[in-house]
Motif scaffolding. Structure first.
Motif, mmCIF file in Angstrom:
data_model
loop_
_atom_site.group_PDB
_atom_site.id
_atom_site.type_symbol
_atom_site.label_atom_id
_atom_site.label_comp_id
_atom_site.label_asym_id
_atom_site.label_seq_id
_atom_site.Cartn_x
_atom_site.Cartn_y
_atom_site.Cartn_z
ATOM 1 N N TYR A 147 -16.639 4.072 0.649
ATOM 2 C CA TYR A 147 -15.964 3.412 -0.472
ATOM 3 C C TYR A 147 -16.412 1.958 -0.523
ATOM 4 O O TYR A 147 -17.028 1.440 0.417
ATOM 5 N N CYS A 160 2.155 8.153 7.146
ATOM 6 C CA CYS A 160 2.697 7.203 6.154
ATOM 7 C C CYS A 160 4.211 7.398 6.008
ATOM 8 O O CYS A 160 4.968 6.428 5.927
ATOM 9 N N VAL A 204 -2.008 5.656 10.751
ATOM 10 C CA VAL A 204 -2.173 5.530 9.293
ATOM 11 C C VAL A 204 -3.562 4.971 8.963
ATOM 12 O O VAL A 204 -4.279 5.495 8.104
ATOM 13 N N HIS A 261 -6.425 5.247 -12.017
ATOM 14 C CA HIS A 261 -6.248 5.817 -10.674
ATOM 15 C C HIS A 261 -7.346 5.330 -9.738
ATOM 16 O O HIS A 261 -7.077 4.864 -8.623
ATOM 17 N N GLY A 303 -6.492 7.227 7.358
ATOM 18 C CA GLY A 303 -6.872 6.783 6.007
ATOM 19 C C GLY A 303 -8.369 6.549 5.916
ATOM 20 O O GLY A 303 -9.046 7.021 4.997
ATOM 21 N N GLY A 322 0.444 3.694 -2.854
ATOM 22 C CA GLY A 322 -0.016 5.030 -2.428
ATOM 23 C C GLY A 322 0.845 6.128 -3.034
ATOM 24 O O GLY A 322 0.334 7.102 -3.581
ATOM 25 N N TYR A 323 2.176 5.961 -2.965
ATOM 26 C CA TYR A 323 3.068 6.986 -3.524
ATOM 27 C C TYR A 323 2.981 7.002 -5.045
ATOM 28 O O TYR A 323 3.074 8.060 -5.671
ATOM 29 N N SER A 340 -6.850 3.031 -6.525
ATOM 30 C CA SER A 340 -7.176 3.662 -5.246
ATOM 31 C C SER A 340 -8.169 2.791 -4.469
ATOM 32 O O SER A 340 -7.986 2.541 -3.267
ATOM 33 N N HIS A 356 -2.611 11.624 7.379
ATOM 34 C CA HIS A 356 -2.330 10.356 6.686
ATOM 35 C C HIS A 356 -0.961 10.427 6.013
ATOM 36 O O HIS A 356 -0.146 9.511 6.162
ATOM 37 N N ARG A 357 -0.707 11.512 5.299
ATOM 38 C CA ARG A 357 0.583 11.647 4.587
ATOM 39 C C ARG A 357 1.745 11.617 5.569
ATOM 40 O O ARG A 357 2.743 10.934 5.358
ATOM 41 N N MET A 381 -10.498 9.927 6.482
ATOM 42 C CA MET A 381 -10.352 11.038 5.521
ATOM 43 C C MET A 381 -11.133 10.810 4.231
ATOM 44 O O MET A 381 -11.275 11.729 3.429
ATOM 45 N N THR A 431 0.826 -1.220 0.000
ATOM 46 C CA THR A 431 0.000 0.000 0.000
ATOM 47 C C THR A 431 0.854 1.261 0.000
ATOM 48 O O THR A 431 0.441 2.283 -0.552
ATOM 49 N N SER A 432 2.051 1.192 0.599
ATOM 50 C CA SER A 432 2.927 2.378 0.571
ATOM 51 C C SER A 432 3.397 2.647 -0.852
ATOM 52 O O SER A 432 3.302 3.781 -1.341
ATOM 53 N N LEU A 448 0.288 6.332 -6.743
ATOM 54 C CA LEU A 448 -0.996 6.973 -7.083
ATOM 55 C C LEU A 448 -0.882 8.494 -7.106
ATOM 56 O O LEU A 448 -1.553 9.161 -7.892
ATOM 57 N N ALA A 458 -6.071 -2.274 2.461
ATOM 58 C CA ALA A 458 -5.729 -1.677 3.762
ATOM 59 C C ALA A 458 -6.833 -1.929 4.784
ATOM 60 O O ALA A 458 -6.564 -2.044 5.985
HETATM 61 C C1 HEM Z 1 -1.575 -0.058 5.552
HETATM 62 C C2 HEM Z 1 -2.020 1.137 5.740
HETATM 63 C C3 HEM Z 1 -1.862 2.236 4.724
HETATM 64 C C4 HEM Z 1 -0.728 2.669 4.103
HETATM 65 C C5 HEM Z 1 0.700 2.138 4.281
HETATM 66 C C6 HEM Z 1 -1.109 3.756 3.224
HETATM 67 C C7 HEM Z 1 -0.222 4.478 2.446
HETATM 68 C C8 HEM Z 1 -0.572 5.559 1.662
HETATM 69 C C9 HEM Z 1 0.348 6.414 0.952
HETATM 70 C C10 HEM Z 1 1.875 6.254 0.977
HETATM 71 C C11 HEM Z 1 -0.355 7.354 0.318
HETATM 72 C C12 HEM Z 1 0.214 8.507 -0.535
HETATM 73 C C13 HEM Z 1 0.416 9.703 0.376
HETATM 74 C C14 HEM Z 1 1.002 10.897 -0.354
HETATM 75 O O1 HEM Z 1 0.523 11.228 -1.442
HETATM 76 O O2 HEM Z 1 1.937 11.504 0.224
HETATM 77 C C15 HEM Z 1 -1.746 7.097 0.588
HETATM 78 C C16 HEM Z 1 -2.799 7.811 0.077
HETATM 79 C C17 HEM Z 1 -4.103 7.478 0.266
HETATM 80 N N1 HEM Z 1 -4.598 6.545 1.146
HETATM 81 FE FE1 HEM Z 1 -3.523 5.319 2.293
HETATM 82 N N2 HEM Z 1 -2.455 3.948 3.334
HETATM 83 C C18 HEM Z 1 -2.951 3.035 4.226
HETATM 84 C C19 HEM Z 1 -4.248 2.886 4.632
HETATM 85 C C20 HEM Z 1 -5.311 3.527 4.047
HETATM 86 C C21 HEM Z 1 -6.700 3.289 4.368
HETATM 87 C C22 HEM Z 1 -7.198 2.316 5.468
HETATM 88 C C23 HEM Z 1 -7.435 4.079 3.545
HETATM 89 C C24 HEM Z 1 -8.912 4.229 3.455
HETATM 90 C C25 HEM Z 1 -9.766 3.266 3.674
HETATM 91 C C26 HEM Z 1 -6.502 4.821 2.711
HETATM 92 C C27 HEM Z 1 -6.850 5.735 1.732
HETATM 93 C C28 HEM Z 1 -5.959 6.509 1.025
HETATM 94 C C29 HEM Z 1 -6.371 7.483 0.013
HETATM 95 C C30 HEM Z 1 -7.800 7.771 -0.421
HETATM 96 C C31 HEM Z 1 -5.201 8.104 -0.451
HETATM 97 C C32 HEM Z 1 -5.088 9.207 -1.521
HETATM 98 C C33 HEM Z 1 -4.630 8.599 -2.810
HETATM 99 C C34 HEM Z 1 -5.720 7.786 -3.423
HETATM 100 O O3 HEM Z 1 -6.553 8.335 -4.121
HETATM 101 O O4 HEM Z 1 -5.768 6.572 -3.172
HETATM 102 N N3 HEM Z 1 -5.228 4.468 3.054
HETATM 103 N N4 HEM Z 1 -1.853 6.015 1.421
#
Ligand code: HEM
Ligand code: HEM
Length: 211
Positions: free
Chosen positions: A152, A181, A140, A81, A144, A69-70, A85, A177-178, A147, A65-66, A72, A92
């Motif tokens: 979803y 992470c 995290v 995307h 996540g 996530g980066y 996402s 979150h950022r 926010m 997911t990391s 994305l 996650a």
């Molecule tokens: C294992 C746990 C998680 C990790 C390691 C993780 C990691 C990340 C990372 C690295 C980013 C990019 C941050 C940036 O742009 O600087 C991100 C974005 C995002 N994360 Fe997470 N996340 C986790 C859990 C979650 C959960 C539980 C949700 C929601 C249910 C979530 C929703 C999002 C969303 C919506 C974004 C914005 C990018 C996108 O449209 O997907 N994350 N995440």
């Protein structure tokens, strides 16, 4: 599972001298003394099966997911995307379910014997980093989940509702979150470097404790 119910005191005082183990680690295999040790006895140097399951499943999901996530953050919005996402959020979400179980297990399990040959301050540092990793994983996951405005879909199977509509609060949570992470990625990097150092330089076979 008998490992878990071994009295804590009983897990101490059966220590090995560091020399045979150091020699065994240099040879990359168990030495005579370890080989003669009953299997059940060697188990006290290892984390139990449930801890190993939690450790490696969390590690796999967090690393995936990391990276995703980066990645994305650099993919313009669109079908790809949105698909990635949703996939990321669904994967996650599995950790949101497992996390409380992992924490409860951490408090009830019996720890393996301390890693031999490491000074007390290093053990305390490792414990501190491990605890900080737990707290950061919580931050995290919570940020996540909270926010995401308007909920979803979990793998296209179940609609998951989230509490806040898009606005200043969800924007703030995205900042949290950022930041969390980034902190988690840093702590994991430190953790993996420490494992590599113990495995390859101190040669105390630390990896076997988690395999
Ligand atoms: C294992 C746990 C998680 C990790 C390691 C993780 C990691 C990340 C990372 C690295 C980013 C990019 C941050 C940036 O742009 O600087 C991100 C974005 C995002 N994360 Fe997470 N996340 C986790 C859990 C979650 C959960 C539980 C949700 C929601 C249910 C979530 C929703 C999002 C969303 C919506 C974004 C914005 C990018 C996108 O449209 O997907 N994350 N995440
Ligand atoms: C996202 C990735 C990772 C996270 C979040 C993580 C987290 C943790 C935590 C919290 C512990 C303490 C035991 C527990 O309560 O479960 C631990 C122990 C351990 N981890 Fe990781 N870990 C990660 C990746 C890795 C990797 C890639 C390796 C191998 C290179 C590794 C090797 C170990 C070992 C050998 C231990 C036992 C250390 C000892 O006995 O002192 N971990 N890890």
């Amino acid at each position: 599972m008998s490992v878990n119910w071994m009295p804590r005191e009983a897990t101490h005082g059966r220590g090995h001298t560091s020399e045979p183990r150091a020699a065994s680690a240099q040879n990359g295999r168990l030495d005579g003394r370890d080989a003669c040790q009953p299997k059940s006895e060697r188990a006290y140097d290892r984390y139990d099966g449930l801890t190993r399951f939690f450790h490696w499943s969390f590690a796999a999901v967090i690393i995936y997911t990391s990276v995703a996530g980066y990645a994305l953050a650099h993919i313009a919005g669109g079908a790809v995307h949105d698909f990635l996402s949703r996939l990321n959020m669904s994967i996650a979400t599995v950790l949101i379910v497992l996390f409380p179980l992992r924490v409860v297990w951490k408090f009830v399990r019996v720890e393996p014997r301390a890693l031999h040959g490491t000074p007390g301050w290093q053990r305390s540092l490792a414990t501190g980093i491990h605890n900080l990793i737990y707290v950061t994983i919580f931050a995290v996951l919570a940020s996540g989940f909270l926010m995401v405005p308007n909920g979803y879909s979990f793998f296209g199977l179940i609609e998951i509702h989230t509490p806040f509509p898009k606005g200043a609060l969800t924007d703030k949570l995205f900042t949290v979150h950022r930041a969390s992470c980034a902190l988690l990625a840093g702590l994991v990097a430190l953790h993996v470097l420490a494992v590599i150092k113990h495995q390859l330089i101190a040669r105390n076979d630390v990896l076997r404790r988690m395999l």
